[in-house]
Design a protein around this motif. Structure first.
Motif, PDB file in Angstrom:
ATOM      1  N   ALA A  79       0.825  -1.208   0.000  1.00  0.00           N
ATOM      2  CA  ALA A  79       0.000   0.000   0.000  1.00  0.00           C
ATOM      3  C   ALA A  79       0.864   1.264   0.000  1.00  0.00           C
ATOM      4  O   ALA A  79       0.491   2.283  -0.584  1.00  0.00           O
ATOM      5  CB  ALA A  79      -0.924   0.005   1.218  1.00  0.00           C
ATOM      6  N   LYS A  80       2.024   1.190   0.650  1.00  0.00           N
ATOM      7  CA  LYS A  80       2.907   2.364   0.758  1.00  0.00           C
ATOM      8  C   LYS A  80       3.978   2.393  -0.338  1.00  0.00           C
ATOM      9  O   LYS A  80       4.800   3.312  -0.379  1.00  0.00           O
ATOM     10  CB  LYS A  80       3.594   2.358   2.126  1.00  0.00           C
ATOM     11  CG  LYS A  80       2.655   2.297   3.320  1.00  0.00           C
ATOM     12  CD  LYS A  80       1.701   3.475   3.363  1.00  0.00           C
ATOM     13  CE  LYS A  80       0.917   3.538   4.677  1.00  0.00           C
ATOM     14  NZ  LYS A  80      -0.075   2.454   4.832  1.00  0.00           N
ATOM     15  N   ALA A  81       3.994   1.399  -1.209  1.00  0.00           N
ATOM     16  CA  ALA A  81       5.022   1.336  -2.248  1.00  0.00           C
ATOM     17  C   ALA A  81       4.747   2.348  -3.360  1.00  0.00           C
ATOM     18  O   ALA A  81       3.627   2.850  -3.525  1.00  0.00           O
ATOM     19  CB  ALA A  81       5.084  -0.077  -2.844  1.00  0.00           C
ATOM     20  N   ARG A  82       5.775   2.628  -4.136  1.00  0.00           N
ATOM     21  CA  ARG A  82       5.620   3.536  -5.276  1.00  0.00           C
ATOM     22  C   ARG A  82       4.633   2.928  -6.275  1.00  0.00           C
ATOM     23  O   ARG A  82       4.757   1.755  -6.647  1.00  0.00           O
ATOM     24  CB  ARG A  82       6.978   3.742  -5.952  1.00  0.00           C
ATOM     25  CG  ARG A  82       6.968   4.764  -7.088  1.00  0.00           C
ATOM     26  CD  ARG A  82       8.313   4.754  -7.776  1.00  0.00           C
ATOM     27  NE  ARG A  82       9.361   5.133  -6.839  1.00  0.00           N
ATOM     28  CZ  ARG A  82      10.082   6.247  -6.911  1.00  0.00           C
ATOM     29  NH1 ARG A  82       9.885   7.089  -7.905  1.00  0.00           N
ATOM     30  NH2 ARG A  82      11.009   6.516  -6.032  1.00  0.00           N
ATOM     31  N   PRO A  83       3.640   3.690  -6.744  1.00  0.00           N
ATOM     32  CA  PRO A  83       2.615   3.140  -7.647  1.00  0.00           C
ATOM     33  C   PRO A  83       3.069   3.088  -9.096  1.00  0.00           C
ATOM     34  O   PRO A  83       2.497   3.739  -9.979  1.00  0.00           O
ATOM     35  CB  PRO A  83       1.449   4.116  -7.458  1.00  0.00           C
ATOM     36  CG  PRO A  83       2.114   5.420  -7.156  1.00  0.00           C
ATOM     37  CD  PRO A  83       3.335   5.086  -6.343  1.00  0.00           C
ATOM     38  N   PRO A 256      -0.627  -0.766  -5.798  1.00  0.00           N
ATOM     39  CA  PRO A 256      -0.880   0.433  -4.996  1.00  0.00           C
ATOM     40  C   PRO A 256      -1.812   1.389  -5.732  1.00  0.00           C
ATOM     41  O   PRO A 256      -1.799   1.445  -6.972  1.00  0.00           O
ATOM     42  CB  PRO A 256       0.519   1.051  -4.831  1.00  0.00           C
ATOM     43  CG  PRO A 256       1.474  -0.078  -5.070  1.00  0.00           C
ATOM     44  CD  PRO A 256       0.809  -0.954  -6.090  1.00  0.00           C
ATOM     45  N   ALA A 257      -2.618   2.111  -4.994  1.00  0.00           N
ATOM     46  CA  ALA A 257      -3.487   3.115  -5.611  1.00  0.00           C
ATOM     47  C   ALA A 257      -2.636   4.110  -6.395  1.00  0.00           C
ATOM     48  O   ALA A 257      -1.541   4.474  -5.967  1.00  0.00           O
ATOM     49  CB  ALA A 257      -4.288   3.840  -4.533  1.00  0.00           C
ATOM     50  N   GLY A 258      -3.136   4.523  -7.532  1.00  0.00           N
ATOM     51  CA  GLY A 258      -2.402   5.462  -8.365  1.00  0.00           C
ATOM     52  C   GLY A 258      -1.556   4.818  -9.429  1.00  0.00           C
ATOM     53  O   GLY A 258      -0.938   5.523 -10.243  1.00  0.00           O
ATOM     54  N   THR A 259      -1.489   3.497  -9.458  1.00  0.00           N
ATOM     55  CA  THR A 259      -0.750   2.810 -10.512  1.00  0.00           C
ATOM     56  C   THR A 259      -1.406   3.118 -11.859  1.00  0.00           C
ATOM     57  O   THR A 259      -2.635   3.054 -11.979  1.00  0.00           O
ATOM     58  CB  THR A 259      -0.731   1.292 -10.260  1.00  0.00           C
ATOM     59  OG1 THR A 259      -0.130   1.039  -8.984  1.00  0.00           O
ATOM     60  CG2 THR A 259       0.070   0.573 -11.329  1.00  0.00           C
ATOM     61  N   PRO A 260      -0.643   3.472 -12.888  1.00  0.00           N
ATOM     62  CA  PRO A 260      -1.220   3.887 -14.177  1.00  0.00           C
ATOM     63  C   PRO A 260      -2.134   2.836 -14.800  1.00  0.00           C
ATOM     64  O   PRO A 260      -1.899   1.628 -14.668  1.00  0.00           O
ATOM     65  CB  PRO A 260       0.012   4.126 -15.050  1.00  0.00           C
ATOM     66  CG  PRO A 260       1.107   4.439 -14.087  1.00  0.00           C
ATOM     67  CD  PRO A 260       0.830   3.603 -12.880  1.00  0.00           C
TER      68      PRO A 260
END
Length: 322
Positions: A79-83, A256-260
């Motif tokens: 969840a905290k990883a780069r998306p 993660p949220a925000g992944t393209p």
């Protein structure tokens, strides 16, 4: 003016570089985080997915186990990883549907902090009894439990786990009272069932099917809409006369949220391409899983309803937050 133009050009170049990187995904190895120990059904799916994604997308996909706290440590890490699509989560309904209901404190929001990529498989719950319990059908189990409240003990992997809540759903739907005996994990609970210390268990098919086939346990019903082909003679709960006993137990992939969008869709398509084959179906059935590939959008739409369903089960059973 010159400075403004230079800044604008820099922004354009940065945006172009980001787009180019996304278009060439994956440009390096990808981590599939499994928040449970090696050897679990989730671990099996993670390693199968890694193997097939590597073949399809041409980069290394490596499974990284980060167990602890019922899977929430590994889930929170993703969840905290780069998306950017290079850190993905392969997990079960335990971390995304059950944990937010039964845990007093959550380090992540299962809806806000993740983007579902694909449902991969259902992990059916099997109702199994020790041979010493004189029942051969689900109806006989219900009748006996109604006649003698709390006389039948069922083991689980711990309070607030899938195996516990499946038992609570059974009790609420059948108006029975069983004696819940929590253990520190599914393996000690299963050992107690095989030894006759408890008489009943709502266990994963992957764990209980071998003992059921060997005659060490008696399989009464599966808590799924359809029969499990690996145990073709075992009816669903509905077929056994007890409707409403389907329990959400599944394994899926999250980013993660925000992944393209294009990255998520690429992984989703690759999973469907590689896993929706007869060979992969047989491998998953052999591991006690029912293949079910569902796209990220439909998967995301189903999660809030599943959380509300678990909230209702936990509330009726009076399950305390841990």
């Amino acid at each position: 003016m010159v400075r403004w133009i230079a800044m604008l050009a820099g922004c354009v170049m940065a945006a172009w570089s980001g787009l180019a990187a996304a278009e060439t995904y994956p440009a390096r190895g990808v981590r599939l985080v499994n928040p449970f120990p090696p050897g679990s059904p989730v671990d099996f799916v993670a390693r199968l997915a890694a193997e097939e994604l590597q073949k399809e997308l041409g980069q290394f996909f490596v499974v990284e186990n980060r167990p602890g706290a019922g899977g929430t440590i590994g889930a929170n890490y993703v969840a905290k990883a780069r998306p950017d699509g290079y850190t993905l989560l392969v997990t079960s309904s335990s971390t995304q549907v059950i944990a937010p209901v039964v845990r007093a404190e959550m380090p992540y929001d299962p809806i806000r902090d993740f983007r579902p990529v694909s449902l991969v498989a259902q992990g059916p719950v099997l109702i199994v009894a020790h041979p010493s319990l004189p029942v051969t059908t689900l109806r006989e189990l219900v009748d006996r439990a109604r006649q003698s409240p709390e006389a039948i003990a069922y083991g689980s992997s711990g309070t607030g786990t899938i195996l516990h809540l499946a038992g609570e759903l059974f009790q609420s739907r059948t108006e029975t009272r069983l004696l819940h005996v929590p253990f520190n994990g599914a393996v000690p609970a299963s050992t107690a069932l095989l030894g006759g210390q408890v008489q009943l268990m709502f266990d994963s098919i992957s764990n209980a099917a071998p003992q059921a086939r060997a005659g060490q346990l008696r399989a009464l019903a599966v808590m799924t809409p359809q029969r499990f082909t690996g145990l073709p003679d075992v009816p669903t709960a509905a077929e056994a006369g007890m409707a409403g006993l389907e329990f959400p137990a599944w394994i899926g992939v999250f980013a993660p949220a925000g992944t393209p969008d294009n990255v998520v869709l690429m992984i989703e398509r690759a999973l469907r391409q590689r896993l929706a084959t007869p060979v992969m179906t047989e491998r998953m059935l052999g591991a006690g899983l029912i293949p079910e590939l569902m796209g990220g959008a439909a998967f995301a739409a189903a999660l809030p309803d599943q959380i509300r369903f678990i909230e209702g089960v936990a509330a009726l059973a009076g399950v305390p937050k841990q």
